[in-house]
Design a protein around this motif. Structure first.
Motif, mmCIF file in Angstrom:
data_model
loop_
_atom_site.group_PDB
_atom_site.id
_atom_site.type_symbol
_atom_site.label_atom_id
_atom_site.label_comp_id
_atom_site.label_asym_id
_atom_site.label_seq_id
_atom_site.Cartn_x
_atom_site.Cartn_y
_atom_site.Cartn_z
ATOM 1 N N ASP B 89 0.855 -1.195 0.000
ATOM 2 C CA ASP B 89 0.000 0.000 0.000
ATOM 3 C C ASP B 89 0.892 1.247 0.000
ATOM 4 O O ASP B 89 1.768 1.400 0.848
ATOM 5 C CB ASP B 89 -0.856 -0.049 1.274
ATOM 6 N N LYS B 90 0.643 2.140 -0.966
ATOM 7 C CA LYS B 90 1.494 3.335 -1.083
ATOM 8 C C LYS B 90 1.521 4.152 0.205
ATOM 9 O O LYS B 90 2.536 4.750 0.545
ATOM 10 C CB LYS B 90 0.980 4.218 -2.234
ATOM 11 N N ALA B 91 0.394 4.175 0.913
ATOM 12 C CA ALA B 91 0.298 4.978 2.140
ATOM 13 C C ALA B 91 1.094 4.352 3.285
ATOM 14 O O ALA B 91 1.282 4.978 4.332
ATOM 15 C CB ALA B 91 -1.163 5.137 2.546
ATOM 16 N N GLN B 92 1.555 3.116 3.078
ATOM 17 C CA GLN B 92 2.225 2.383 4.164
ATOM 18 C C GLN B 92 3.692 2.123 3.857
ATOM 19 O O GLN B 92 4.327 1.308 4.532
ATOM 20 C CB GLN B 92 1.523 1.027 4.380
#
Lengths: 148, 148
Positions: B89-92
């Motif tokens: 996940d890009k946000a992670q």
């Protein structure tokens, strides 16, 4: 020359190991024909997703390759064909055997619902890279390996 | 952060497709979540040689990868682990999730008797290449693809 393609049987295995080992890059890592190759052969034969294919000419095995059919989610749920351990007898090169083998691999892939073929080739094999590019392959990826 | 690794279930699939598609290289070819992905998922689930693994954090799927265990004759009859469709996940990103996922992949490979891990990465992904080199992977091969 007439080529016959068929799944390998146990009696082909010593010849297959000889073909795989007769190569500057692979010689040392292939090992001498023995129990580990037989175990590998049995595992390939038992797997519904793998085929070990030999090309036969006049009753002699002149080529080998392993096909793996891989289901997946990416590329819109496409299955892909992985081709490994492609070898043609050195004495039989230059007659188009490799091209016919790859065409057979692609046919087998399509028959299994694969919409993409993929393979890797050691960076030390520029002739093999040209061969695959000439077959229409795009040299689009870097290939990585790690001993476990 | 505590990560849990588990095999994907059908209820994860829409999220998995979202993760696979959220990528500049793969966006167009992944497709919109639908029947082809479900068929691909069912085929992966039915294959004894494939595992679709998700990384879960606080009940949310934050990463995915597909593992394929491939028996073989070359490399002295060794089985190999193929890792495909690795996504975090890009946000992670930046928290080491990718590294933990790859370590889990290698554990799964060893548990299945694999002595080699291999993967390919699009030449347009230099950051991914650095990531794999940092994990110890040798960037030794060229990767080829052909639509069938």
């Amino acid at each position: 020359m007439t080529l016959i393609f068929r799944e390998a049987v146990r009696g082909d295995l010593e010849r297959i190991v000889e073909l795989i080992a007769d190569d500057a890059v692979a010689a040392t890592r292939t090992g001498t024909y023995g129990a580990p190759h037989l175990a590998g052969f049995e595992a390939v034969a038992a797997s519904p997703d793998n085929e070990l294919v030999v090309a036969e000419s006049d009753g002699e095995v002149v080529g080998v390759m392993q096909l793996t059919f891989i289901p997946g989610i990416s590329r819109n749920g496409a299955a892909r064909l992985l081709v490994e351990a492609v070898r043609v007898d050195k004495a039989q090169r230059g007659q188009g055997i490799g091209r016919l083998m790859m065409e057979h691999a692609h046919e087998r892939g399509r028959a299994r619902g694969c919409v993409l073929a993929q393979l890797t080739s050691d960076k030390q094999r520029p002739e093999a890279h040209r061969f695959y590019r000439n077959l229409g392959y795009e040299q689009s990826h870097e290939g990585f390996k790690l001993p476990l």
